[in-house]
Design a protein around this motif. Sequence first.
Motif, PDB file in Angstrom:
ATOM      1  N   GLY A   1     -22.822 -35.644 -44.567  1.00  0.00           N
ATOM      2  CA  GLY A   1     -23.230 -37.037 -44.443  1.00  0.00           C
ATOM      3  C   GLY A   1     -23.447 -37.693 -45.796  1.00  0.00           C
ATOM      4  O   GLY A   1     -23.051 -38.850 -46.016  1.00  0.00           O
ATOM      5  N   ARG A   2     -24.058 -36.960 -46.704  1.00  0.00           N
ATOM      6  CA  ARG A   2     -24.288 -37.518 -48.044  1.00  0.00           C
ATOM      7  C   ARG A   2     -22.976 -37.725 -48.788  1.00  0.00           C
ATOM      8  O   ARG A   2     -22.812 -38.712 -49.515  1.00  0.00           O
ATOM      9  N   TRP A   3     -22.026 -36.804 -48.594  1.00  0.00           N
ATOM     10  CA  TRP A   3     -20.718 -36.962 -49.247  1.00  0.00           C
ATOM     11  C   TRP A   3     -19.971 -38.176 -48.686  1.00  0.00           C
ATOM     12  O   TRP A   3     -19.318 -38.922 -49.427  1.00  0.00           O
ATOM     13  N   ILE A   4     -20.048 -38.382 -47.376  1.00  0.00           N
ATOM     14  CA  ILE A   4     -19.385 -39.539 -46.768  1.00  0.00           C
ATOM     15  C   ILE A   4     -19.977 -40.830 -47.320  1.00  0.00           C
ATOM     16  O   ILE A   4     -19.249 -41.762 -47.698  1.00  0.00           O
ATOM     17  N   LEU A   5     -21.300 -40.889 -47.382  1.00  0.00           N
ATOM     18  CA  LEU A   5     -21.955 -42.083 -47.911  1.00  0.00           C
ATOM     19  C   LEU A   5     -21.567 -42.305 -49.368  1.00  0.00           C
ATOM     20  O   LEU A   5     -21.270 -43.433 -49.787  1.00  0.00           O
ATOM     21  N   PHE A   6     -21.530 -41.231 -50.134  1.00  0.00           N
ATOM     22  CA  PHE A   6     -21.194 -41.336 -51.553  1.00  0.00           C
ATOM     23  C   PHE A   6     -19.798 -41.910 -51.758  1.00  0.00           C
ATOM     24  O   PHE A   6     -19.604 -42.840 -52.547  1.00  0.00           O
ATOM     25  N   THR A   7     -18.826 -41.376 -51.060  1.00  0.00           N
ATOM     26  CA  THR A   7     -17.439 -41.809 -51.309  1.00  0.00           C
ATOM     27  C   THR A   7     -17.188 -43.214 -50.785  1.00  0.00           C
ATOM     28  O   THR A   7     -16.443 -43.982 -51.393  1.00  0.00           O
TER      29      THR A   7
ATOM     30  N   HIS B   1     -14.283 -34.237 -47.557  1.00  0.00           N
ATOM     31  CA  HIS B   1     -15.529 -34.293 -46.789  1.00  0.00           C
ATOM     32  C   HIS B   1     -15.547 -35.319 -45.660  1.00  0.00           C
ATOM     33  O   HIS B   1     -16.420 -35.236 -44.785  1.00  0.00           O
ATOM     34  N   VAL B   2     -14.646 -36.302 -45.668  1.00  0.00           N
ATOM     35  CA  VAL B   2     -14.694 -37.360 -44.664  1.00  0.00           C
ATOM     36  C   VAL B   2     -13.757 -37.013 -43.506  1.00  0.00           C
ATOM     37  O   VAL B   2     -12.568 -36.775 -43.723  1.00  0.00           O
ATOM     38  N   PRO B   3     -14.237 -36.991 -42.268  1.00  0.00           N
ATOM     39  CA  PRO B   3     -13.363 -36.704 -41.129  1.00  0.00           C
ATOM     40  C   PRO B   3     -12.421 -37.862 -40.854  1.00  0.00           C
ATOM     41  O   PRO B   3     -12.784 -39.021 -41.036  1.00  0.00           O
ATOM     42  N   GLU B   4     -11.216 -37.522 -40.417  1.00  0.00           N
ATOM     43  CA  GLU B   4     -10.249 -38.554 -40.065  1.00  0.00           C
ATOM     44  C   GLU B   4     -10.563 -39.120 -38.689  1.00  0.00           C
ATOM     45  O   GLU B   4     -11.082 -38.415 -37.815  1.00  0.00           O
ATOM     46  N   SER B   5     -10.260 -40.385 -38.498  1.00  0.00           N
ATOM     47  CA  SER B   5     -10.455 -41.026 -37.197  1.00  0.00           C
ATOM     48  C   SER B   5      -9.474 -42.168 -37.091  1.00  0.00           C
ATOM     49  O   SER B   5      -9.092 -42.778 -38.087  1.00  0.00           O
ATOM     50  N   SER B   6      -9.057 -42.451 -35.861  1.00  0.00           N
ATOM     51  CA  SER B   6      -8.188 -43.588 -35.596  1.00  0.00           C
ATOM     52  C   SER B   6      -8.238 -43.897 -34.116  1.00  0.00           C
ATOM     53  O   SER B   6      -8.617 -43.049 -33.302  1.00  0.00           O
ATOM     54  N   ARG B   7      -7.830 -45.094 -33.769  1.00  0.00           N
ATOM     55  CA  ARG B   7      -7.827 -45.476 -32.371  1.00  0.00           C
ATOM     56  C   ARG B   7      -6.786 -44.677 -31.588  1.00  0.00           C
ATOM     57  O   ARG B   7      -6.988 -44.327 -30.430  1.00  0.00           O
ATOM     58  N   THR B   8      -5.655 -44.377 -32.213  1.00  0.00           N
ATOM     59  CA  THR B   8      -4.576 -43.686 -31.504  1.00  0.00           C
ATOM     60  C   THR B   8      -4.885 -42.221 -31.257  1.00  0.00           C
ATOM     61  O   THR B   8      -4.210 -41.569 -30.469  1.00  0.00           O
ATOM     62  N   ARG B   9      -5.902 -41.666 -31.909  1.00  0.00           N
ATOM     63  CA  ARG B   9      -6.249 -40.261 -31.688  1.00  0.00           C
ATOM     64  C   ARG B   9      -6.819 -40.013 -30.291  1.00  0.00           C
ATOM     65  O   ARG B   9      -6.931 -38.883 -29.856  1.00  0.00           O
ATOM     66  N   THR B  10      -7.190 -41.098 -29.630  1.00  0.00           N
ATOM     67  CA  THR B  10      -7.712 -40.940 -28.280  1.00  0.00           C
ATOM     68  C   THR B  10      -6.619 -40.970 -27.224  1.00  0.00           C
ATOM     69  O   THR B  10      -6.897 -41.027 -26.042  1.00  0.00           O
ATOM     70  N   ALA B  11      -5.351 -40.962 -27.674  1.00  0.00           N
ATOM     71  CA  ALA B  11      -4.192 -40.913 -26.779  1.00  0.00           C
ATOM     72  C   ALA B  11      -4.197 -42.048 -25.769  1.00  0.00           C
ATOM     73  O   ALA B  11      -3.986 -41.879 -24.575  1.00  0.00           O
ATOM     74  N   GLY B  12      -4.473 -43.241 -26.300  1.00  0.00           N
ATOM     75  CA  GLY B  12      -4.427 -44.434 -25.471  1.00  0.00           C
ATOM     76  C   GLY B  12      -5.745 -44.783 -24.830  1.00  0.00           C
ATOM     77  O   GLY B  12      -5.904 -45.859 -24.278  1.00  0.00           O
ATOM     78  N   ALA B  13      -6.732 -43.883 -24.871  1.00  0.00           N
ATOM     79  CA  ALA B  13      -8.047 -44.185 -24.303  1.00  0.00           C
ATOM     80  C   ALA B  13      -8.873 -44.930 -25.338  1.00  0.00           C
ATOM     81  O   ALA B  13      -8.598 -44.916 -26.521  1.00  0.00           O
ATOM     82  N   ARG B  14      -9.935 -45.554 -24.880  1.00  0.00           N
ATOM     83  CA  ARG B  14     -10.831 -46.261 -25.795  1.00  0.00           C
ATOM     84  C   ARG B  14     -11.544 -45.258 -26.674  1.00  0.00           C
ATOM     85  O   ARG B  14     -12.070 -44.255 -26.205  1.00  0.00           O
TER      86      ARG B  14
END
Length: 507
Positions: free
Chosen positions: A11-17, A187-200
């Motif tokens: 969490g601290r690394w994410i905030l830092f970057t 340190h930062v996890p990847e995320s995107s809307r399309t990773r939910t395979a069309g779901a919200r």
Amino acid sequence: MPDVRLASSRGRWILFTTVLGSSMALLDSTVVNVALPRIGRDLDADLAVLQWTVNAYLLTLAGLILLGGSLGDHYGRRKVFAVGVVWFAAASLLCGLAPNAAVLVAARALQGVGGALLTPGSLALIQASFHADDRGRAVGLWSGFGGIGAAVGPFLGGWLVDGPGWRWVFWLNVPLALVCVPVALRHVPESSRTRTAGARDTRDPGGAGGKGHAGEGFDALGAFLGALALALVTYALIEAGSGSPVVVAGTAVAGVAAGVAFVMVERRSPDPMLPLDIFASRQFTAVNLVTLCVYAAFGGFFFLCAVQLQVVAGWSALGAGTALLPTTVLMLLLSARSGALAEKIGPRIPLTAGPLLCAAGMLLMLRVGQDASYAGDVLPGVLVLGVGMVTLVAPLTATVLASVDVARAGIASGVNNAAARAAGLVAVAALPLLTGMGPEAYRSATAFDDAFRKAMVLCAGVLALGALIAFTTVRRPPPDCRRPECRTHGSVLAPPLEGRPTGRRLP
């Protein structure tokens, strides 16, 4: 669901970057104005080049910032953020190496593209990564530390300009990027809307600068037309004083045509960058009109004031940069309290009084001339301006969010942020024309001082118009509306970005 806790190492690394990445853009937006007189002398450039040095960056940033959020949603927020940081740093390196004005202006436009990718991306990463119980505090820390970066900017920029030279104002971004990108990738996890395979995407049903619905596409044509319209209108305004009347008129007409085409594309697009029906809210439209007035005045003031202090008052770049520091410090210290007060009394009074205080501060800057003293001539105006900005910025953001459906908070904030930057862009282009500044005005203390005084009166008038719009149109929002997460803010050139909700009611 996001599960990273703020107290954890990750969490601290994410905030830092994310703070480091967003601080690059905030620093750049405040340090360059201080360097303008030295850039002009070193490159033997006229006033139009100094205008484009500021506006080329604002042009691509304002035109593409909404698209930047959508690209992160589609391709991955960490990926787009990292690309934005690398792009911004590469363009900064090119700015510092620029052998002439043309290369500098082109590199500044490229910088704006990088800023449009990393600015919304930094907030989106926090929204998508942190546990719901920690998200509000993480956003608060992100905005607070970013504000400190904005506060340091003018001081640091002045020191660099007076010391190793103006090129280091841009090169400073390169080592920051060399730290930021590896930390983000590790340190930062990847995320995107399309990773939910069309779901919200339940982790982040929105994202900074994105739309208020789960659209899958992004509007590249709309972004291009919007940026083109701004570019053509800006060119016409800058060249109107000395360019060919036929070319200026043709460019202005083409700019209006591009703007009309932009509206038509947005109206017909199934997934528009700017859904026009958001303006069905009269409150949203009114507050954005206030935003245009307020940030046009701010953009013009901060562009001209740093030059006035150096060219007319004879101060060093460091002195000019430090002189404006109280505005940012006041915002950092008091913006949260201002927002809390506005929640109690409603936004109408702050959005009326704030612009009037800012207008008074700019009129007090008429005291700044040759041999001006800081305590007697500069500080009173800067302090009154800072109090006015504290009074209005937090309520402005809160009213924007409250004027639309909760699901559209992200797009509402993105539109408001882009409108503020576009207003500053137009002001920097138009004020020299309206005040009669010639191409060499910044080389003459007498000529620049005369134009600066006219500009301050014009800026004060635009602020008074904003206050009138607020007084006659703004109403108290409903009690259960969306509240801002960025309670602390330090940028003087744009309101804070806000993301979309996490599926739970925000306090």
